[in-house]
Write an enzyme that holds these catalytic residues in place. Structure first.
Site, mmCIF file in Angstrom:
data_model
loop_
_atom_site.group_PDB
_atom_site.id
_atom_site.type_symbol
_atom_site.label_atom_id
_atom_site.label_comp_id
_atom_site.label_asym_id
_atom_site.label_seq_id
_atom_site.Cartn_x
_atom_site.Cartn_y
_atom_site.Cartn_z
ATOM 1 N N HIS A 31 0.660 -1.269 -0.050
ATOM 2 C CA HIS A 31 -0.018 0.042 0.000
ATOM 3 C C HIS A 31 0.924 1.121 0.080
ATOM 4 C CE1 HIS A 31 -2.991 2.667 1.167
ATOM 5 N NE2 HIS A 31 -3.878 2.064 0.579
ATOM 6 N N ASP B 126 -7.866 -5.367 0.015
ATOM 7 C CA ASP B 126 -8.395 -6.311 -1.192
ATOM 8 C C ASP B 126 -8.049 -7.620 -0.881
ATOM 9 O OD1 ASP B 126 -7.576 -3.787 -3.157
ATOM 10 O OD2 ASP B 126 -9.547 -4.495 -2.806
HETATM 11 C C1 SDX Z 1 -6.122 0.100 -2.919
HETATM 12 O O1 SDX Z 1 -4.317 4.487 -2.142
HETATM 13 C C2 SDX Z 1 -5.390 4.046 -1.508
HETATM 14 O O2 SDX Z 1 -5.822 4.291 -0.493
HETATM 15 C C3 SDX Z 1 -5.768 2.461 -2.339
HETATM 16 C C4 SDX Z 1 -6.941 1.867 -1.467
HETATM 17 C C5 SDX Z 1 -8.215 2.515 -1.249
HETATM 18 O O3 SDX Z 1 -8.984 2.079 -0.377
HETATM 19 O O4 SDX Z 1 -8.498 3.529 -2.182
HETATM 20 O O5 SDX Z 1 -6.410 1.571 -0.305
HETATM 21 C C6 SDX Z 1 -7.525 0.883 -2.535
HETATM 22 O O6 SDX Z 1 -5.902 0.340 -4.115
HETATM 23 C C7 SDX Z 1 -5.245 -0.743 -2.161
HETATM 24 C C8 SDX Z 1 -4.055 -1.355 -3.215
HETATM 25 C C9 SDX Z 1 -4.619 -2.521 -3.748
HETATM 26 N N1 SDX Z 1 -3.400 -2.952 -4.724
HETATM 27 C C10 SDX Z 1 -2.827 -4.121 -4.929
HETATM 28 O O7 SDX Z 1 -3.193 -4.933 -3.909
HETATM 29 C C11 SDX Z 1 -1.994 -4.274 -6.008
HETATM 30 C C12 SDX Z 1 -0.589 -4.965 -5.540
HETATM 31 N N2 SDX Z 1 -0.020 -3.748 -4.637
HETATM 32 C C13 SDX Z 1 0.948 -2.699 -5.599
HETATM 33 O O8 SDX Z 1 0.869 -2.740 -6.861
HETATM 34 C C14 SDX Z 1 1.408 -1.708 -4.691
HETATM 35 O O9 SDX Z 1 1.796 -2.188 -3.152
HETATM 36 C C15 SDX Z 1 0.858 -0.326 -4.773
HETATM 37 C C16 SDX Z 1 0.327 -0.047 -6.016
HETATM 38 C C17 SDX Z 1 -0.640 -0.682 -3.784
HETATM 39 C C18 SDX Z 1 1.549 0.472 -3.748
HETATM 40 O O10 SDX Z 1 2.658 0.742 -4.675
HETATM 41 P P1 SDX Z 1 3.729 1.752 -4.041
HETATM 42 O O11 SDX Z 1 3.418 2.620 -2.998
HETATM 43 O O12 SDX Z 1 4.188 2.792 -5.292
HETATM 44 O O13 SDX Z 1 5.017 1.101 -3.846
HETATM 45 P P2 SDX Z 1 6.253 0.758 -4.675
HETATM 46 O O14 SDX Z 1 5.591 0.258 -6.147
HETATM 47 O O15 SDX Z 1 7.221 1.940 -4.724
HETATM 48 O O16 SDX Z 1 6.820 -0.631 -4.105
HETATM 49 C C19 SDX Z 1 7.919 -0.514 -3.183
HETATM 50 C C20 SDX Z 1 8.542 -1.886 -3.317
HETATM 51 C C21 SDX Z 1 8.981 -2.313 -4.760
HETATM 52 O O17 SDX Z 1 10.179 -2.800 -4.608
HETATM 53 P P3 SDX Z 1 11.729 -2.365 -4.915
HETATM 54 O O18 SDX Z 1 11.709 -1.788 -6.033
HETATM 55 O O19 SDX Z 1 11.736 -1.463 -3.734
HETATM 56 O O20 SDX Z 1 12.646 -3.623 -4.691
HETATM 57 O O21 SDX Z 1 7.618 -2.986 -2.945
HETATM 58 C C22 SDX Z 1 7.461 -3.744 -4.151
HETATM 59 C C23 SDX Z 1 7.962 -3.136 -5.397
HETATM 60 O O22 SDX Z 1 8.239 -3.950 -6.215
HETATM 61 N N3 SDX Z 1 6.072 -4.118 -3.968
HETATM 62 C C24 SDX Z 1 5.466 -5.113 -4.355
HETATM 63 C C25 SDX Z 1 4.190 -5.164 -4.250
HETATM 64 N N4 SDX Z 1 3.969 -4.019 -3.817
HETATM 65 C C26 SDX Z 1 5.060 -3.098 -3.857
HETATM 66 N N5 SDX Z 1 6.235 -6.368 -4.554
HETATM 67 C C27 SDX Z 1 5.331 -7.470 -4.570
HETATM 68 N N6 SDX Z 1 4.084 -7.364 -4.660
HETATM 69 C C28 SDX Z 1 3.295 -6.229 -4.305
HETATM 70 N N7 SDX Z 1 2.134 -6.332 -4.262
#
Ligand code: SDX
Length: 426
Positions: A304, A361
């Site tokens: 998140h 989710d």
């Molecule tokens: C919702 O914003 C809100 O409030 C949204 C929400 C709402 O109520 O409106 O809460 C609803 O959208 C919840 C989120 C649902 N999405 C998912 O479950 C999809 C999977 N999650 C990711 O796509 C991700 O965690 C995000 C998009 C939710 C957040 O991404 P960020 O904050 O931009 O984090 P990032 O991409 O910078 O990740 C940081 C690190 C990275 O690794 P490194 O580059 O440091 O090595 O964490 C990794 C990312 O690759 N990472 C994940 C991951 N999420 C982040 N690795 C594997 N699986 C994941 N799900």
């Protein structure tokens, strides 16, 4: 709000940037003086940007705290009905008995839709994704309800908020029934909001004495509450940006639905079930997690932008999941798979170092599947519930003077050059 200041020294000049402290959360630096200094701020993904002031929802990502009008989400989910939470989001506090009676009556009165909308559905293919239908149909409401489109009129804004919250379950159920080729069902006055949604989704005209399982309607109502609002997330920010142009509220909510559809946002609940299907059995989990670490796939339902601790909604969702599966006597292997994924993620350094916890989710899909709702409808249910948050933020924006949202950019394209005729191009 207490203020202090930050100082920007650039090109030998000093600019004072006011620091504004809100009621809760991080203070903000007002950077509008950057324009005088000849700079823009640069913040891809708005990771550290607060474009608005708001009183609706507060999130403390580090503490896993979520407040709606000051009330902690777990207390609302356990003690209030979704429509009471909607009232609080819209009006600033939970309703008293009289306000509740009046609000519920208005929602019931406006839960039907113009009968000509039925023909609008017929323009879609039967296998259209329900979210594609919802984006179209909700936007089209502005073609039916002309008496609520003057955004400068508070009465118009209020009636449109009621209409949207009241009609979303009906439209959502219609999008499902249409995809199944079954007749539309219409809301009944003897059912509450969540009961009506399940009735319109799962009953047919032949079910003349249809009864809704109270465990399921209570779980559905709680799921609505857990999705009602979440501060300036991507879809809410979309609604505010669309609203800042003066666009009508139906168009703004349709824009929010479109933004929510993405798998990184509201589309994640559907993606979680697809991921669990892809993994198949507990034996495949370790191999799948290696793919995640190689960044070939994401662990959907985890991570998140704000919560770098657990998502408080996921905790309530997990409890609800256990209640529903127990009540239905379902032993869902997908839940066992989900629990294994969660266990690994909470212990594995790769996930711990990246603060990847289950979000709202992760468990919602398992509950919805247990209730009998198809995966394709999961994000529609998220949109249904989030409409209260979207329209509350839209109303909040309209409650004070605002400017059109118009971000700037860091340009790295071509510098000025002379036109090249077609015959001279390489
Ligand atoms: C919702 O914003 C809100 O409030 C949204 C929400 C709402 O109520 O409106 O809460 C609803 O959208 C919840 C989120 C649902 N999405 C998912 O479950 C999809 C999977 N999650 C990711 O796509 C991700 O965690 C995000 C998009 C939710 C957040 O991404 P960020 O904050 O931009 O984090 P990032 O991409 O910078 O990740 C940081 C690190 C990275 O690794 P490194 O580059 O440091 O090595 O964490 C990794 C990312 O690759 N990472 C994940 C991951 N999420 C982040 N690795 C594997 N699986 C994941 N799900």
């Amino acid at each position: 709000m207490a203020t202090d200041k930050a100082t920007l020294n650039v090109d030998g000049e000093t600019f004072d940037l006011p620091i504004i402290t809100g009621k809760l959360g991080r203070p903000v630096v007002d950077v509008s003086a950057f324009a005088d200094a000849g700079y823009w701020t640069y913040d891809p993904g708005f990771k550290v940007t607060a474009p608005v002031e708001s009183k609706i929802t507060f999130i403390n990502g580090g503490e896993g705290e979520l407040l709606h009008r000051g009330y902690p989400i777990d207390q609302l989910a356990d003690n209030a009905e979704y429509l009471e939470v909607c009232y609080a989001l819209l009006h600033g506090d939970l309703p008293n008995a009289e306000q509740k009676k009046d609000f519920y009556a208005k929602i019931q009165q406006h839960s039907g839709v113009h009968d000509q909308l039925r023909r609008f559905f017929e323009g879609f293919r039967r296998d259209a994704h329900p979210m594609a239908i919802m984006v179209g149909v909700v936007g089209a409401l502005s073609a039916f309800y002309h008496d609520g489109l003057d955004v400068s009129d508070e009465k118009h804004r209020e009636i449109t908020a009621i209409r949207l919250i009241a009609k979303m379950p009906t439209l959502a159920a219609m999008s499902y029934k249409y995809s199944k080729g079954e007749p539309f069902m219409y809301p009944r006055n003897d059912f509450n909001y969540a009961e009506n949604f399940l009735y319109m989704m799962l009953a047919t005209p032949a079910d003349v004495d249809y009864k809704v399982n109270p465990v399921l309607s209570k779980a559905m109502d709680k799921i609505f509450t857990l999705h009602a609002d979440h501060e300036q997330n991507a879809s809410t920010s979309t609604v505010r940006l669309a609203g800042s142009t003066g666009a009508n509220p139906y168009a703004c909510i349709a824009a929010g639905i479109a933004a929510l559809w993405g798998p990184s946002h509201g589309g994640a609940n559907e993606a979680v079930l697809e991921m669990l299907d892809e993994i198949g059995t507990v034996e495949n989990v370790d191999e799948f997690m290696e793919k995640v670490k190689r960044k070939e796939v994401k662990l959907m339902g985890f991570g998140h932008r704000v919560y770098k601790n657990f998502d408080p909604r996921a905790k309530v969702m997990k409890e609800t999941c256990d209640e529903v599966l127990d009540a239905l006597g379902i032993d869902d292997p997908k839940l066992e798979l989900a629990m294994k994924l969660e266990k690994i993620a909470l212990e594995d350094p790769y996930f711990v170092e990246r603060n990847l916890y289950p979000n709202v989710d992760f468990y919602s899909g398992i509950i919805l599947k247990a209730i009998g709702i198809p995966t394709s409808m999961f994000t529609v249910i998220f949109a249904l519930a989030r409409t209260a948050g979207w329209i509350s933020h839209w109303l909040e924006m309209h409650s004070a003077p605002f400017k059109i949202g118009r971000p700037r950019q860091l340009y790295t394209g071509e510098t000025k050059r002379d036109f090249v005729k077609l015959e001279d191009r390489k």
